[in-house]
Design a protein around this motif. Sequence first.
Motif, mmCIF file in Angstrom:
data_model
loop_
_atom_site.group_PDB
_atom_site.id
_atom_site.type_symbol
_atom_site.label_atom_id
_atom_site.label_comp_id
_atom_site.label_asym_id
_atom_site.label_seq_id
_atom_site.Cartn_x
_atom_site.Cartn_y
_atom_site.Cartn_z
ATOM 1 N N ILE A 1 -1.384 4.543 1.353
ATOM 2 C CA ILE A 1 -0.236 4.481 0.441
ATOM 3 C C ILE A 1 -0.504 3.486 -0.681
ATOM 4 O O ILE A 1 -0.205 3.755 -1.853
ATOM 5 C CB ILE A 1 1.045 4.119 1.216
ATOM 6 N N PHE A 2 -1.081 2.335 -0.342
ATOM 7 C CA PHE A 2 -1.399 1.338 -1.363
ATOM 8 C C PHE A 2 -2.340 1.930 -2.413
ATOM 9 O O PHE A 2 -2.104 1.801 -3.623
ATOM 10 C CB PHE A 2 -2.034 0.107 -0.720
ATOM 11 N N LEU A 3 -3.409 2.587 -1.974
ATOM 12 C CA LEU A 3 -4.386 3.155 -2.906
ATOM 13 C C LEU A 3 -3.793 4.321 -3.696
ATOM 14 O O LEU A 3 -4.106 4.507 -4.877
ATOM 15 C CB LEU A 3 -5.627 3.608 -2.136
ATOM 16 N N LYS A 4 -2.944 5.089 -3.049
ATOM 17 C CA LYS A 4 -2.286 6.215 -3.717
ATOM 18 C C LYS A 4 -1.455 5.738 -4.907
ATOM 19 O O LYS A 4 -1.483 6.335 -5.994
ATOM 20 C CB LYS A 4 -1.400 6.940 -2.692
ATOM 21 N N TYR A 5 -0.725 4.637 -4.713
ATOM 22 C CA TYR A 5 0.145 4.123 -5.772
ATOM 23 C C TYR A 5 -0.565 3.124 -6.684
ATOM 24 O O TYR A 5 0.041 2.630 -7.632
ATOM 25 C CB TYR A 5 1.397 3.489 -5.164
ATOM 26 N N ALA A 6 -1.834 2.849 -6.418
ATOM 27 C CA ALA A 6 -2.605 1.977 -7.305
ATOM 28 C C ALA A 6 -3.247 2.763 -8.446
ATOM 29 O O ALA A 6 -3.734 2.166 -9.410
ATOM 30 C CB ALA A 6 -3.689 1.245 -6.514
ATOM 31 N N ARG A 7 -3.225 4.081 -8.360
ATOM 32 C CA ARG A 7 -3.888 4.911 -9.359
ATOM 33 C C ARG A 7 -3.117 4.929 -10.675
ATOM 34 O O ARG A 7 -1.900 4.733 -10.699
ATOM 35 C CB ARG A 7 -4.041 6.336 -8.821
ATOM 36 N N PRO A 8 -3.824 5.192 -11.771
ATOM 37 C CA PRO A 8 -3.158 5.225 -13.087
ATOM 38 C C PRO A 8 -2.024 6.246 -13.163
ATOM 39 O O PRO A 8 -1.046 6.032 -13.879
ATOM 40 C CB PRO A 8 -4.301 5.597 -14.041
ATOM 41 N N GLN A 9 -2.162 7.365 -12.421
ATOM 42 C CA GLN A 9 -1.107 8.384 -12.455
ATOM 43 C C GLN A 9 0.226 7.829 -11.972
ATOM 44 O O GLN A 9 1.286 8.341 -12.342
ATOM 45 C CB GLN A 9 -1.488 9.594 -11.587
#
Length: 223
Positions: free
Chosen positions: A195-203
């Motif tokens: 979840i952390f990496l998912k929401y760390a993306r520019p998108q």
Amino acid sequence: MRALVVDWLVQVHEYLGLAGDTLYLAVHLLDSYLGAGRVRLHRLQLLGVACLFVACKMEECVLPEPASLCLLGDGSFSRAELLCAERRILSRLDFRLHHPGPLLCLGLLAALARSGPQVLLLATYFLELSLLEAEAAGWEPGRRAAAALSLAHRVLHGAGSGPEPALYSRAELGAVEPCMVRAALRGPAPGLAAIFLKYARPQRQGTSLVAARLLRHPPAGPP
């Protein structure tokens, strides 16, 4: 172990491009099944993907193939085992599959509070983080969504988001918000990073990085 399975489900859910409500329903079914009886530790992944498969049948227009789900499980279970697990879920839960997901509640509460898109995105992140916490299974969807929205408003208050909405009292939110704060500050912990990496993306505008920074160093409020 439950959190590891949920983290893996988040990855599968994103890879398949499924609807947000599908993930929340899958985790709800997983928790309901675990609350109704024992499960062998080595079968938790199979149970998790079977719950996701059932949730897809409730929420999606196009279903993933069972064979595809087996491949995503790295061959740890067969198609027959997946379908058998699906039948066990339906039997143990007595076909009580409907669940008013917190994601829907969040959208309604955000509209009532006239929350901006930045606040809503941050609240969605906090809400999704709560899926990793076993204690969150006992929280009603509305209170869980209100806690995420209230926390997002408070975190972004110094960024001009406006005051947090008084949807629930502080006493009613209880330990819900602190649980989300702990999860956000935990960062990309081993086995719990999806979840952390998912929401760390520019998108998603690096939301997880922004949240961690603002929680550690809150912006100054208005004078």
